[in-house]
Enzyme design. Sequence first.
Site, PDB file in Angstrom:
ATOM      1  N   GLU A  83     -15.919 -19.828   4.311  1.00  0.00           N
ATOM      2  CA  GLU A  83     -14.639 -19.426   3.723  1.00  0.00           C
ATOM      3  C   GLU A  83     -14.357 -17.946   3.839  1.00  0.00           C
ATOM      4  O   GLU A  83     -13.195 -17.560   3.932  1.00  0.00           O
ATOM      5  CB  GLU A  83     -14.507 -19.909   2.266  1.00  0.00           C
ATOM      6  N   ARG A 118      -3.232 -17.654  -6.956  1.00  0.00           N
ATOM      7  CA  ARG A 118      -2.848 -19.047  -6.718  1.00  0.00           C
ATOM      8  C   ARG A 118      -2.332 -19.270  -5.296  1.00  0.00           C
ATOM      9  O   ARG A 118      -2.118 -20.404  -4.888  1.00  0.00           O
ATOM     10  CB  ARG A 118      -1.759 -19.449  -7.714  1.00  0.00           C
ATOM     11  N   GLU A 123     -23.744 -24.809  -0.501  1.00  0.00           N
ATOM     12  CA  GLU A 123     -22.949 -23.718  -1.067  1.00  0.00           C
ATOM     13  C   GLU A 123     -23.021 -22.482  -0.159  1.00  0.00           C
ATOM     14  O   GLU A 123     -22.018 -21.798   0.056  1.00  0.00           O
ATOM     15  CB  GLU A 123     -23.439 -23.411  -2.488  1.00  0.00           C
ATOM     16  N   HIS A 176     -32.000 -36.808  12.822  1.00  0.00           N
ATOM     17  CA  HIS A 176     -31.100 -37.956  12.961  1.00  0.00           C
ATOM     18  C   HIS A 176     -29.771 -37.552  13.599  1.00  0.00           C
ATOM     19  O   HIS A 176     -28.800 -38.292  13.511  1.00  0.00           O
ATOM     20  CB  HIS A 176     -30.866 -38.613  11.599  1.00  0.00           C
ATOM     21  N   TRP A 226       1.585 -20.779  -1.692  1.00  0.00           N
ATOM     22  CA  TRP A 226       0.494 -21.295  -0.858  1.00  0.00           C
ATOM     23  C   TRP A 226       1.128 -22.461  -0.116  1.00  0.00           C
ATOM     24  O   TRP A 226       1.474 -23.478  -0.720  1.00  0.00           O
ATOM     25  CB  TRP A 226      -0.672 -21.745  -1.738  1.00  0.00           C
ATOM     26  N   ASN A 256       6.271 -25.265  -7.804  1.00  0.00           N
ATOM     27  CA  ASN A 256       4.829 -25.309  -7.565  1.00  0.00           C
ATOM     28  C   ASN A 256       4.439 -26.773  -7.492  1.00  0.00           C
ATOM     29  O   ASN A 256       4.648 -27.498  -8.453  1.00  0.00           O
ATOM     30  CB  ASN A 256       4.097 -24.616  -8.730  1.00  0.00           C
ATOM     31  N   GLY A 257       3.902 -27.201  -6.349  1.00  0.00           N
ATOM     32  CA  GLY A 257       3.472 -28.594  -6.269  1.00  0.00           C
ATOM     33  C   GLY A 257       3.989 -29.242  -4.999  1.00  0.00           C
ATOM     34  O   GLY A 257       4.334 -28.563  -4.033  1.00  0.00           O
ATOM     35  N   LYS A 264     -19.800 -20.727   1.555  1.00  0.00           N
ATOM     36  CA  LYS A 264     -19.483 -19.296   1.394  1.00  0.00           C
ATOM     37  C   LYS A 264     -19.273 -18.648   2.757  1.00  0.00           C
ATOM     38  O   LYS A 264     -18.345 -17.883   2.944  1.00  0.00           O
ATOM     39  CB  LYS A 264     -20.608 -18.552   0.653  1.00  0.00           C
ATOM     40  N   CYS A 269       1.152 -22.844  -6.032  1.00  0.00           N
ATOM     41  CA  CYS A 269       1.872 -21.589  -5.993  1.00  0.00           C
ATOM     42  C   CYS A 269       1.930 -21.055  -7.411  1.00  0.00           C
ATOM     43  O   CYS A 269       1.490 -21.714  -8.349  1.00  0.00           O
ATOM     44  CB  CYS A 269       3.268 -21.845  -5.469  1.00  0.00           C
ATOM     45  N   LYS A 292      -7.243 -19.170  -5.048  1.00  0.00           N
ATOM     46  CA  LYS A 292      -8.298 -19.254  -6.056  1.00  0.00           C
ATOM     47  C   LYS A 292      -8.203 -20.537  -6.868  1.00  0.00           C
ATOM     48  O   LYS A 292      -9.204 -21.116  -7.251  1.00  0.00           O
ATOM     49  CB  LYS A 292      -8.205 -18.026  -6.972  1.00  0.00           C
TER      50      LYS A 292
END
Length: 609
Positions: free
Chosen positions: A489, A27, A482, A505, A75, A100-101, A486, A2, A604
């Site tokens: 998300e 954040r 990647e 496989h 968050w 935050n945490g 992308k 946060c 982010k």
Amino acid sequence: MCGIVGAVRTSEASGFLLEGLRRLEYRGYDSAGVVMISPGGELERTRAVGKVGELEQALRQKPLEGTTGIAHTRWATHGGVTEPNAHPHICNGTLALVCNGIVENHESLRDNQRAAGLSFSSETDTEVVVHQVYLHLQNGLDLAEAVRATIAELHGSFSLAVVHAGEPGRLVAARQGPPLLLGRADGENFVASDINALLPVTREYQVLENGDVADIRGTECLIRDRAGEIAVRTVHTSTQSGDSAELGEYRHFMQKEIHEQPRAVADTLEGRLLGDHVLEESFGSRAQEIFDATRQVQIIACGTSYHAGLVAQHWLEYVGIPCEVEVASEYRYRRHPARKGTLVVTISQSGETADTLAALEEATRQGIAGSLVICNVSESSLVRESDLAFMTHCGPEVGVASTKTFVSAMSGLLLLALVLSRRQGFDAGFESHVVRQIRTLPTALESVLGMEDAIADVAKVFGDKEHALFLGRGAHFPIAMEGALKLKEISYIHAEAYPAGELKHGPLALVDEKMPVVAVAPNDLLIEKLKSNLEEVRARGGRLFLFADPGSGFVESEDVRILQVAPVDSAIAPIIYTVPLQLLSYHVALIKGTDVDKPRNLAKSVTVE
Ligand code: M6R
């Protein structure tokens, strides 16, 4: 992860707090809130679910006044995304706290607090913290002492800020994990999770160390360390620009940042090359000594940065350097036999990723040749904690989806491989060949951006899909990973990446005419192998979308769509092939109508475990 901001001012504090939240919104943007001590000595609180803009609107209806306040952008970790769970949390109408945490032992504390007669209005671990501070105040401790006593009882990793209605002009802040900064200007004091929030008022800041408690009273600020001793923390001066990034002609920051990549990589390379040679000092003043002692490399990172590490593994092994790459959240909890001569390389856009920081700490404890961070934020924790730093100099990246910092980090890692190759007996001819290719990167990136219209057209096929497969081989497998990340998300389509040879496989069972299969297919040493793998997909009715150069030798047909990439040297191909995949995910997200720059559930910077 946060964002915390707080102020003790001589004039109105709410404007600073709100601007601070806007600057920290990257954040987390599940909800936001602010508490001010009103001129009448009461706590006034406004909270809103959603982005900071929602809080702003609420404050427009009912402005808060006061010179002392704390604010928070959340968050969610413990408890859903609801207004009662939004910070600040208040106890007894008099004590307010933002955190935050994560507090791990909140359950047992909550039980004790219930037994002490306290009730709860949220599902958060933070409400337990404010209650705990309150109980210590009830036992006669002063506010700063109550905070110190509380953090000694908490397990986990957090930073926090507290105000009390009865003490306007006072704010207590503490750090036991995620960074917390103090700023001072014109007799006013500020706290924030990062420098961005402080820049509108000051460039000078101090970083609290773990265990520190800062007690701000009006113009004064006293820091005490874990042992309760008065501590003096270095005053740093930020060189970051105070301007918030502007969108300009673009619709989204992600689109802007994709298009900035030629410039970003040019800036990354600026001053790092001399003729056909990489300048070793680009990695820091101790580079020569540490690289001389390096026998192997251990790369640690998360998410997109981890993918950059996987590409670098190919480059480092090519030049004869043993290299392992590990996700930071796993690394930190494994036993690692110490190996002499290990260079630990962390990769992080933000430099604040909690797992990567903890992994570096763990690695350093084992005894290593040295640590290097590849990072975009010069005033970040990872830069402070590492022996060497290679700054990517991309400018701020605002979109949650990393784009320009990924290509710039890969460019830096390619330079690292070259610097280490010298010690492995590779001759100057090898380095100068690769450096010549590296110098073409900005132009080649510009050219690949020209594929955007064709990619936007292909994106239409993905609009109604629920799944997609991404394939690659060699150094292009991490690029496929990647590409899949992308797409996941920002468009919320389930996407998986596989090394193409693995299909048979298991994953081949997923392939039918409804499954789009994207392949990264430059003309390299593995192209014939990849072709056979792709034929296996076609034979099962799969629809192929190939990013390939003319030399790859594919033929377009009803079930094979080719998106042609201009030929590039294999040394830089992974960097170039990244861009069309970014564009694909961006255009699919546009079709799906998602919030491209702030996708749901993400943030982010990931400053919690
Ligand atoms: O700041 P970092 O590079 O350490 O962040 C690590 C990941 O959270 C990050 O790369 C994330 O996966 C990307 N933003 C996704 O696009």
